[in-house]
Each structure stands twice: as C-alpha cells, then as structure tokens.
Write a protein that holds these residues in place. Sequence first.
Motif, PDB file in Angstrom:
ATOM      1  N   THR A  33       0.907  -1.190   0.080  1.00  0.00           N
ATOM      2  CA  THR A  33       0.067   0.065   0.018  1.00  0.00           C
ATOM      3  C   THR A  33       0.878   1.149   0.003  1.00  0.00           C
ATOM      4  O   THR A  33       2.150   1.050   0.572  1.00  0.00           O
ATOM      5  CB  THR A  33      -0.969   0.025   1.075  1.00  0.00           C
ATOM      6  OG1 THR A  33      -0.049   0.306   2.312  1.00  0.00           O
ATOM      7  CG2 THR A  33      -1.704  -1.237   1.527  1.00  0.00           C
ATOM      8  N   ARG A  34       0.377   2.217  -0.383  1.00  0.00           N
ATOM      9  CA  ARG A  34       0.995   3.784  -0.509  1.00  0.00           C
ATOM     10  C   ARG A  34       1.103   3.948   1.224  1.00  0.00           C
ATOM     11  O   ARG A  34       0.674   3.477   2.064  1.00  0.00           O
ATOM     12  CB  ARG A  34      -0.062   4.648  -1.018  1.00  0.00           C
ATOM     13  CG  ARG A  34       0.561   6.031  -0.805  1.00  0.00           C
ATOM     14  CD  ARG A  34      -0.243   6.990  -1.291  1.00  0.00           C
ATOM     15  NE  ARG A  34      -0.663   7.018  -2.678  1.00  0.00           N
ATOM     16  CZ  ARG A  34      -0.233   7.482  -3.857  1.00  0.00           C
ATOM     17  NH1 ARG A  34       0.912   7.966  -3.788  1.00  0.00           N
ATOM     18  NH2 ARG A  34      -0.751   7.061  -5.019  1.00  0.00           N
ATOM     19  N   GLU A  48      -3.251   2.367   4.130  1.00  0.00           N
ATOM     20  CA  GLU A  48      -3.679   1.079   4.006  1.00  0.00           C
ATOM     21  C   GLU A  48      -4.847   0.682   3.281  1.00  0.00           C
ATOM     22  O   GLU A  48      -4.943  -0.469   2.860  1.00  0.00           O
ATOM     23  CB  GLU A  48      -3.820   0.396   5.294  1.00  0.00           C
ATOM     24  CG  GLU A  48      -5.199   0.906   6.142  1.00  0.00           C
ATOM     25  CD  GLU A  48      -5.297   0.137   7.410  1.00  0.00           C
ATOM     26  OE1 GLU A  48      -6.479  -0.083   7.864  1.00  0.00           O
ATOM     27  OE2 GLU A  48      -4.217  -0.015   8.356  1.00  0.00           O
ATOM     28  N   THR A  49      -5.648   1.532   2.719  1.00  0.00           N
ATOM     29  CA  THR A  49      -6.642   1.437   1.782  1.00  0.00           C
ATOM     30  C   THR A  49      -6.403   1.605   0.365  1.00  0.00           C
ATOM     31  O   THR A  49      -6.961   1.236  -0.571  1.00  0.00           O
ATOM     32  CB  THR A  49      -7.851   2.427   2.236  1.00  0.00           C
ATOM     33  OG1 THR A  49      -7.726   3.714   2.039  1.00  0.00           O
ATOM     34  CG2 THR A  49      -8.376   2.078   3.547  1.00  0.00           C
ATOM     35  N   ASP A  50      -5.169   2.393   0.158  1.00  0.00           N
ATOM     36  CA  ASP A  50      -4.514   2.307  -1.104  1.00  0.00           C
ATOM     37  C   ASP A  50      -3.510   1.456  -1.602  1.00  0.00           C
ATOM     38  O   ASP A  50      -2.386   1.603  -1.555  1.00  0.00           O
ATOM     39  CB  ASP A  50      -3.882   3.986  -1.204  1.00  0.00           C
ATOM     40  CG  ASP A  50      -3.551   4.243  -2.732  1.00  0.00           C
ATOM     41  OD1 ASP A  50      -3.931   3.685  -3.669  1.00  0.00           O
ATOM     42  OD2 ASP A  50      -2.837   5.319  -2.919  1.00  0.00           O
ATOM     43  N   VAL A  51      -4.162   0.249  -1.968  1.00  0.00           N
ATOM     44  CA  VAL A  51      -3.459  -0.872  -2.481  1.00  0.00           C
ATOM     45  C   VAL A  51      -2.878  -0.831  -3.738  1.00  0.00           C
ATOM     46  O   VAL A  51      -3.640  -0.637  -4.751  1.00  0.00           O
ATOM     47  CB  VAL A  51      -4.190  -2.320  -2.310  1.00  0.00           C
ATOM     48  CG1 VAL A  51      -3.468  -3.392  -2.786  1.00  0.00           C
ATOM     49  CG2 VAL A  51      -4.820  -2.370  -1.139  1.00  0.00           C
ATOM     50  N   TRP A  52      -1.531  -0.758  -4.124  1.00  0.00           N
ATOM     51  CA  TRP A  52      -0.778  -0.644  -4.915  1.00  0.00           C
ATOM     52  C   TRP A  52      -0.696  -1.918  -5.866  1.00  0.00           C
ATOM     53  O   TRP A  52      -0.475  -2.090  -7.063  1.00  0.00           O
ATOM     54  CB  TRP A  52       0.672   0.005  -4.819  1.00  0.00           C
ATOM     55  CG  TRP A  52       0.784   1.408  -4.679  1.00  0.00           C
ATOM     56  CD1 TRP A  52      -0.275   2.299  -4.796  1.00  0.00           C
ATOM     57  CD2 TRP A  52       1.846   2.071  -4.266  1.00  0.00           C
ATOM     58  NE1 TRP A  52       0.076   3.506  -4.547  1.00  0.00           N
ATOM     59  CE2 TRP A  52       1.407   3.548  -4.273  1.00  0.00           C
ATOM     60  CE3 TRP A  52       3.160   1.803  -4.181  1.00  0.00           C
ATOM     61  CZ2 TRP A  52       2.418   4.290  -4.047  1.00  0.00           C
ATOM     62  CZ3 TRP A  52       4.056   2.894  -3.747  1.00  0.00           C
ATOM     63  CH2 TRP A  52       3.667   4.080  -3.653  1.00  0.00           C
ATOM     64  N   THR A  98      -0.782  -6.771  -4.936  1.00  0.00           N
ATOM     65  CA  THR A  98      -0.904  -7.913  -4.128  1.00  0.00           C
ATOM     66  C   THR A  98      -0.365  -9.074  -4.765  1.00  0.00           C
ATOM     67  O   THR A  98       0.005  -9.050  -5.973  1.00  0.00           O
ATOM     68  CB  THR A  98      -2.382  -8.213  -3.937  1.00  0.00           C
ATOM     69  OG1 THR A  98      -3.043  -8.649  -5.415  1.00  0.00           O
ATOM     70  CG2 THR A  98      -3.183  -6.801  -3.219  1.00  0.00           C
TER      71      THR A  98
END
Length: 112
Positions: free
Chosen positions: A86-87, A91-95, A97
């Motif tokens: 993530t950024r 934690e909600t800005d997933v770059w 996986t």
Amino acid sequence: MRPEGVSVTGLGQKVIEFIEVEVTCDVSRVKPAADIYWRKGPDGPLQTGTTSSGLNQDGKTFHLQSTYNVSFSRNDRNTKLYCLVTRHGNETDVWATAYQTISVACEYQYVT
C-alpha cells in the motif's frame, strides 16, 4: 511508482495444522517506500510483519521485504494468504498484491 514485482514465498507444498511458518513477501522497485500488510483470505483483518527496506542500485527505487509468522487450521484449507503493498501511511490505497493458496495437512493425535 507502483512496484514492478511482488511475490510471496515460504508456504511450500503443505503446512501442518497449528505449526507456525514464516512467509516472505518481496517487493521490487517501488517509489516511495510502501507499507506491507498480510491478510488471510479476502476479508481477514490486516496484519503486519517485520519489514526491511533498502535502496536499489539505481538510487531512486526501493526493495522491500516483509516476513510474517502465521499458523493455519484445517478450516484454512484452500484459503489465500495475501501480501498487500500500500501507499505509505494509507492502508486502503493498495498498489499491488500477491498471494499463495494454503494447503493444510492435518495431523491427528490418538489418545489410548
């Protein structure tokens, strides 16, 4: 800059029920440095491991590695263990996986 590669290793062919294993997430060429979280299944709570980082030879991007100790039960069979990049600080800005599917071997103890 989103990472160029993310991989999860360490689960092998099968894990033994309730025996803790160490898994590793490698993240290559990311800028700026990111945060790494772990999640068991698509809806599990976010967990943190031990993360280390280093500057790549280009002097502009980072290589990150997170290790996470986890155990599984037979109910986790065929569950995916996710590494989420993530950024930093969000934690909600997933770059990116990566995941491995868990195959749990159950061992039974008989009482005589």
